[in-house]
Design a protein around this motif. Structure first.
Motif, short mmCIF file in Angstrom:
data_model
loop_
_atom_site.label_atom_id
_atom_site.label_comp_id
_atom_site.label_asym_id
_atom_site.label_seq_id
_atom_site.Cartn_x
_atom_site.Cartn_y
_atom_site.Cartn_z
N ARG A 33 -91.57 -21.86 -68.60
CA ARG A 33 -91.66 -20.93 -69.73
C ARG A 33 -90.72 -21.30 -70.87
NH1 ARG A 33 -90.43 -14.43 -69.94
NH2 ARG A 33 -91.07 -14.16 -72.11
N GLU A 51 -90.27 -16.68 -57.62
CA GLU A 51 -90.12 -16.67 -59.08
C GLU A 51 -90.46 -15.29 -59.61
OE1 GLU A 51 -91.71 -19.03 -63.03
OE2 GLU A 51 -92.04 -19.90 -61.06
N GLY A 55 -91.55 -15.18 -65.25
CA GLY A 55 -91.40 -16.63 -65.31
C GLY A 55 -90.18 -17.12 -66.07
#
Length: 160
Positions: A33, A51, A55
């Motif tokens: 990201r 995660e 992100g």
């Protein structure tokens, strides 16, 4: 660029060996990201956490109670290194104490204690409007081991 990674890999392995153990080649994580990148010994930080949905980064845990987070956030408040450190130093949250801080043109470093654990944080304030962070936290009993690793890991933080 390749030479820089080779030198960094050597520094991390050397620090690991100096701290009492020999480790395999370091692992480099890149956040899709925000393009945040950091390198660390994956034989120390072995337990990759799920995660987050947004992100923004990743967390790893060690078997001895340490943790490492590599992440990014949008700098929506146009924060600066000096402003960040000043705000953190003014924080009166119980159990949170800054014992060291330093700033540069586009970076800030903090260390101290939080809830009885030692922490080290490095932030890069990118021209692209992203703040990239590496956060390492560990028990005081493991200070010698992790102090030997923190500098190399923090120095590896960059924008991809």
């Amino acid at each position: 660029m390749q030479r820089r990674y080779s030198i960094l890999a050597f520094q991390i392995v050397a620090a690991a060996i100096a701290s009492g153990g020999a480790y395999a080649a370091p692992f480099t994580y890149t956040n899709a990201r925000f393009g945040t990148t950091c390198t660390f010994p994956d034989e120390v930080f072995t337990d990759r956490q799920p995660e987050p949905e947004n992100g923004d980064g990743q967390e790893w845990l060690s078997t001895d109670g340490a943790s490492l987070i590599c992440s990014g956030i949008l700098n929506i408040d146009n924060d600066t290194p000096k402003g960040f450190v000043a705000a953190e130093r003014a924080d009166s949250e119980p159990g949170y104490k800054i014992t060291y801080s330093k700033t540069g043109k586009d970076w800030a470093v903090l260390s101290g204690t939080k809830d009885g654990e030692i922490f080290y944080e490095r932030r890069l304030f990118g021209r692209d409007g992203v703040i990239r962070t590496v956060w390492i936290e560990y028990p005081p009993a493991l200070k010698a081991r992790y102090d030997a690793l923190v500098g190399s890991i923090a120095a590896s933080l960059k924008a991809d």
